[in-house]
Design a protein around this motif. Structure first.
Motif, short mmCIF file in Angstrom:
data_model
loop_
_atom_site.label_atom_id
_atom_site.label_comp_id
_atom_site.label_asym_id
_atom_site.label_seq_id
_atom_site.Cartn_x
_atom_site.Cartn_y
_atom_site.Cartn_z
N PHE A 334 20.12 31.22 30.46
CA PHE A 334 21.22 30.95 29.53
C PHE A 334 22.27 32.07 29.63
CE2 PHE A 334 22.87 31.61 25.15
CZ PHE A 334 23.62 30.45 25.06
N THR A 335 21.77 33.32 29.69
CA THR A 335 22.68 34.46 29.78
C THR A 335 23.51 34.39 31.06
OG1 THR A 335 20.94 35.70 28.71
CG2 THR A 335 22.74 36.98 29.59
N ASP A 336 22.82 34.05 32.16
CA ASP A 336 23.53 33.97 33.43
C ASP A 336 24.58 32.86 33.40
OD1 ASP A 336 22.14 36.03 34.39
OD2 ASP A 336 20.67 34.84 35.53
N ILE A 337 24.18 31.71 32.79
CA ILE A 337 25.15 30.59 32.70
C ILE A 337 26.38 31.05 31.92
CG2 ILE A 337 25.55 28.33 31.63
CD1 ILE A 337 22.67 27.63 32.34
N LEU A 342 30.38 30.21 32.48
CA LEU A 342 31.35 30.04 31.39
C LEU A 342 32.47 31.05 31.50
CD1 LEU A 342 29.33 29.38 28.09
CD2 LEU A 342 30.82 27.82 29.31
N MET A 343 32.07 32.30 31.78
CA MET A 343 33.06 33.37 31.81
C MET A 343 34.12 33.16 32.90
SD MET A 343 33.35 35.89 29.76
CE MET A 343 32.64 37.43 29.29
N ASN A 344 33.67 32.68 34.07
CA ASN A 344 34.62 32.50 35.17
C ASN A 344 35.73 31.50 34.84
OD1 ASN A 344 33.39 34.41 36.65
ND2 ASN A 344 32.26 32.99 38.00
N PRO A 345 35.37 30.27 34.39
CA PRO A 345 36.46 29.34 34.05
C PRO A 345 37.34 29.85 32.91
CG PRO A 345 34.29 28.32 33.69
CD PRO A 345 34.05 29.64 34.30
N LYS A 350 42.43 32.00 31.05
CA LYS A 350 43.18 33.15 30.50
C LYS A 350 44.28 33.60 31.49
CE LYS A 350 43.21 37.48 28.43
NZ LYS A 350 44.58 37.83 28.13
N GLY A 351 43.91 33.66 32.79
CA GLY A 351 44.87 34.10 33.82
C GLY A 351 46.08 33.18 33.87
N THR A 376 41.35 32.28 23.81
CA THR A 376 40.60 32.57 25.04
C THR A 376 40.03 33.98 24.99
OG1 THR A 376 42.23 31.18 26.16
CG2 THR A 376 40.69 32.37 27.56
N ASP A 377 40.85 34.94 24.46
CA ASP A 377 40.34 36.32 24.31
C ASP A 377 39.09 36.33 23.42
OD1 ASP A 377 42.15 37.51 25.92
OD2 ASP A 377 43.58 38.04 24.32
N HIS A 378 39.21 35.55 22.33
CA HIS A 378 38.10 35.47 21.39
C HIS A 378 36.84 34.91 22.09
CE1 HIS A 378 36.00 35.21 17.69
NE2 HIS A 378 35.99 33.88 17.65
N LEU A 379 37.12 33.83 22.90
CA LEU A 379 36.02 33.20 23.63
C LEU A 379 35.37 34.20 24.59
CD1 LEU A 379 34.71 30.44 23.77
CD2 LEU A 379 36.29 29.82 25.59
#
Ligand code: ADP
Length: 547
Positions: A334-337, A342-345, A350-351, A376-379
């Motif tokens: 779950f952490t890796d996902i 999640l973090m990449n998209p 954000k970019g 997005t920052d919050h996310l």
């Protein structure tokens, strides 16, 4: 001359209470017979009761004795007494073999017709040490399923055969037992009428002339104590075995003389069976002996117990470990996902949002893009915190090194200097000396969260104070602010995941304090919250062990 003086030998004769004179009279001819037939000897008769005769044999105060089979077995087993000859009784001028017991009641007792009817009956026997008058009858009762200790109404002892017989005839007791021949003797003396007696479970034996209710056992024994020399005991043996049936000695004893010693193992077995005399504790093994005797079984049982216990524990541990590993694996997954998938998209969003925001000229669209960027920052912050907490919860393999907590606090506080300035707030941290502790660098996140919260939840222009106190074996790090504080009811919950008190429009994930708590736990420290004693605001404190 001393050498010519005859050797004196004493014969201890078992005699029941009140019958010692009779015993003396019956035995004097035998003593005379032996003294006459064995040159240069004098035999003396000493009538002794049960206690006296056993003591005399044990102490070897006498050379010879005449006792019942029970006393003989006891003395042979305990004191090495030896056998010489078995008594050969006579009845109506003919000899017979065997000693037994007679169990009887009054002839008019219609309610008692067999041994079975003696359950609950009052019973009189001769004495506890009487073989034919007690032991043998009790063996017979046992064979009929009656335990004399439990099943009889009351058991008393008359001490003499006559007393027992008369007590039954007089109705003082329901039933009684005497040795074989005792009834016939009383009939002969004219003291009872046999018609008044009902013999229970009467047995018939070939050539056995007496009334009897039991098995037959060997008769009384003429024996010698352990120290009596063979030379004299052999002579006594020969003399007794060759005693003429018509000799005064034989007649006085109502016998035809003596026979070679019989086997006393039936008497021995009976004593064992009834657990009497030396067999009182027969079959009972004392605990210490039990331990010595069966230590290997005990060791085996303990080993088996340990093996089973260890095995089941290992099985449990294995299952527990498997469950833990499974849940940790899930958490890691779950952490890796979260971190990657999640973090990449989110970073891509954000970019592009940042690029679009910078290029956009339409005010309305720009405002919408700003909201997208903020959320997005919050996310990103949320994903970062959640994955950090998940990682920390399954992670216990943290390495520690001695570091100065004051130094770490300086660095963290310094990273907030701009933010404090922007809010016109003051960060008050004065360190005096060093505060060494075994910590991992993740401890920075704790201080960072406390300072950031103090900054977030305090009004402009206020002061946040950082102190390190010496609390014995620990350092107490305190972050004090002048904000609104936290209500008592909420305080215990702010360390739980996603628990936020009054948000007041302030952004946050609700995970910061949960992460801080877990990090402090990993350091074996503690974390708490109090009201600012000055009146407004809170004090968050962390206790860490000194190095
Ligand atoms: P976050 O600040 O991201 O919401 P935290 O776990 O750090 O999450 O804090 C949990 C809650 O505790 C906060 O939402 C806030 O309500 C309360 N809190 C934490 N620190 C303070 C503080 N210094 N003053 C007042 N409330 C605080």
């Amino acid at each position: 001359m001393a050498d010519c003086a005859p050797d004196v030998y004493r014969i201890g004769v078992l005699s029941v209470h009140g019958e010692k004179n009779d015993t003396m009279n019956q035995w004097l001819p035998t003593a005379e017979y032996l003294s006459t037939n064995i040159p240069n000897t004098t035999f003396e008769v000493i009538p002794l009761d049960y206690d006296e005769v056993t003591l005399a044999i044990a102490n070897e105060d006498i050379e010879f004795f005449y006792v019942n089979p029970m006393v003989y077995v006891e003395m042979a087993r305990l004191h090495g007494a030896g056998r010489i000859a078995t008594f050969q009784p006579t009845w109506n001028n003919s000899s017979y073999t065997g000693l037994g017991g007679v169990i009887f009641t009054r002839s008019d007792r219609d309610d008692i017709n067999s041994l079975q009817d003696l359950k609950g009956a009052s019973f009189m026997a001769v004495s506890e040490n009487s073989f034919g008058g007690f032991l043998v009858p009790m063996g017979e009762l046992k064979n009929s399923g009656i335990d004399h200790k439990k099943d009889l109404g009351e058991l008393t002892f008359g001490q003499t055969h006559d007393k027992v017989v008369l007590s039954v005839i007089n109705g003082d007791v329901d039933a009684g037992s005497v040795r074989t021949g005792a009834l016939e003797k009383m009939v002969l003396e004219g003291s009872i009428d046999i018609k008044d007696i009902k013999v229970l479970d009467q047995n018939e034996y070939v050539d056995y002339p007496l009334l009897v209710s039991t098995d037959l056992y060997p008769d009384w024994m003429f024996g010698k104590v352990a120290s009596t020399p063979e030379t004299i005991s052999n002579k006594v043996s020969i003399a007794l075995l060759s005693m003429p049936p018509d000799s005064n000695a034989a007649i006085a004893l109502d016998s035809t003389g003596w026979s070679v010693p019989a086997s006393y193992s039936p008497a021995d077995n009976l004593m064992k069976d009834l657990r009497v005399s030396l067999y009182v504790d027969y079959g009972k093994v004392p605990p210490a002996q039990l331990l010595v005797q069966y230590w290997y079984i005990l060791v085996l049982v303990i080993m088996l117990f340990v093996i089973v216990e260890v095995h089941s524990r290992l099985k449990l541990e294995k299952a527990k470990k498997a469950r833990l590993e499974e849940s940790n694996d899930l958490k890691d997954l779950f952490t890796d996902i979260m971190r990657h998938d999640l973090m990449n998209p989110v970073h891509v969003i954000k970019g592009f949002s940042d690029v679009l925001y910078s290029k956009e000229t339409d005010i309305e669209k720009k405002e919408s893009l700003k909201i997208i960027i903020e959320q997005t920052d919050h996310l990103i912050a949320m994903i970062g915190s959640a994955s950090k907490l998940a990682k920390l919860e399954s992670n216990t393999d943290v390495e520690f090194e001695v570091q100065d907590i004051g130094n770490i606090l300086w660095m963290v506080a310094d990273s907030f200097s701009l933010a404090f300035a922007e809010k016109d707030m003051k960060l008050d941290f004065r360190s005096c000396g060093e505060y060494p502790s075994h910590v991992n660098n993740i401890i920075e996140d704790v201080f960072s969260n406390l300072i950031s919260n103090a900054l977030k939840y305090s009004p402009r222009g206020s002061t946040v104070k950082i102190e390190v106190l010496d609390e014995g074996d620990s350092w107490k790090i305190m972050v004090t602010d002048e904000g609104d504080g936290i209500p008592d009811g909420i305080k215990p919950h702010v360390f739980e995941r996603f628990k936020r008190a009054d948000k007041k429009g302030i952004k946050g994930s609700g995970l910061g304090l949960a992460i801080a708590k877990r990090i402090v736990e990993i350091h074996n420290g503690s974390l708490g919250i109090e009201d600012n004693p000055s009146g407004s605001g809170s004090v968050f404190w962390v206790m860490l062990k000194k190095a």
